[in-house]
Design an enzyme around this catalytic site. Sequence first.
Site, PDB file in Angstrom:
ATOM      1  N   HIS A 153       0.894  -1.118   0.049  1.00 20.62           N
ATOM      2  CA  HIS A 153      -0.114   0.031  -0.005  1.00 20.62           C
ATOM      3  C   HIS A 153       1.015   1.424   0.132  1.00 20.62           C
ATOM      4  CE1 HIS A 153      -2.949   3.012   1.386  1.00 20.62           C
ATOM      5  NE2 HIS A 153      -3.898   2.149   1.084  1.00 20.62           N
ATOM      6  N   GLU A 208      -3.676   1.644  -7.510  1.00 23.97           N
ATOM      7  CA  GLU A 208      -4.180   2.959  -6.630  1.00 23.97           C
ATOM      8  C   GLU A 208      -2.828   4.018  -7.027  1.00 23.97           C
ATOM      9  OE1 GLU A 208      -6.311   1.384  -2.995  1.00 23.97           O
ATOM     10  OE2 GLU A 208      -4.485   1.785  -2.455  1.00 23.97           O
TER      11      GLU A 208
HETATM   12  C1  PEP Z   1      -6.824   2.912   0.414  1.00 24.97           C
HETATM   13  O1  PEP Z   1      -6.515   3.180   1.562  1.00 24.97           O
HETATM   14  O2  PEP Z   1      -6.316   1.778  -0.188  1.00 24.97           O
HETATM   15  C2  PEP Z   1      -7.440   3.941  -0.413  1.00 24.97           C
HETATM   16  C3  PEP Z   1      -7.884   3.822  -1.701  1.00 24.97           C
HETATM   17  O3  PEP Z   1      -8.075   5.093   0.496  1.00 24.97           O
HETATM   18  P1  PEP Z   1      -8.952   5.958   0.100  1.00 24.97           P
HETATM   19  O4  PEP Z   1     -10.363   5.167  -0.608  1.00 24.97           O
HETATM   20  O5  PEP Z   1      -9.663   6.692   1.239  1.00 24.97           O
HETATM   21  O6  PEP Z   1      -8.567   7.016  -0.860  1.00 24.97           O
END
Ligand code: PEP
Length: 260
Positions: free
Chosen positions: A94, A166
């Site tokens: 992450h 992400e």
């Molecule tokens: C995450 O923590 O993986 C994430 C995508 O956070 P958020 O949805 O708050 O942007």
Amino acid sequence: MRKKIIAGNWKMHLNASQASLLLHRLHERIKIHRDIEVVLAPSSLVLQPLSLQIDRRKFRLAAQNAYHKDQGAYTGEVSFTMLQDLVHYAIIGHSERRIHFNEDLETVRDKVSASVRNGITPILCVGEKENERKAGETKIVIHDQLVTAVSNLTAQEVSNMVIAYEPVWAISTFGGELAKPDVVAKELVYIRKQIADLYGEKVSKQVRVLYGGSVDDQIVSGYLDLPDCNGVLVGGASLNYHKFSGIVDKAYTLNKKDDS
Ligand code: PEP
């Protein structure tokens, strides 16, 4: 059709009683959906009590992190071996761990290997920072994160894993700029292409790829509709049972539409 995954990352929020209450509320709101897997990633401290409370027909648990050695003199750490009976998934790489805890490519690779070795399915997070996107480095960043992370895995192991795209700039804690679905679509295709180049088309079709970055119940459909998207990883909105169960409802509605 593979099940859609809706995963909630509770980050470093909720003590045992708060986590138990949120699970209770989600349990009331979320029905058993055959085509949807709802995954909850609470703090490691509450995995044990939640694993006793959880209805396994509705939810699966994930760890947010673990140490890559199985056991030994590593004060303060929790290993994947210790999590074996508690979780189905582990979030690895992450951006908050890469950035705040300096996890480099090799550390993430070792954690992915340890997770697989211990029978826990990795949810590997990859994604570029804002300055990297602006510098045109998105593809090379994703390539390096992905190729290094899977380098010790067999084709079979890769086909079972989950990859979450992400972009760091889209995560709520790092700015939360909404990524347009057509931008996300290109990176999901790129991720599958990388897997196809390394392991072949079949594995690339089987590996589940999620999107994460400020997803909530209002915007989730735009991502779930993408042909290469097998679900979402949700941070902030997963702490709100209205929003999180709303996301699951949207996934269910889209699945029904696809089936008809
Ligand atoms: C995450 O923590 O993986 C994430 C995508 O956070 P958020 O949805 O708050 O942007």
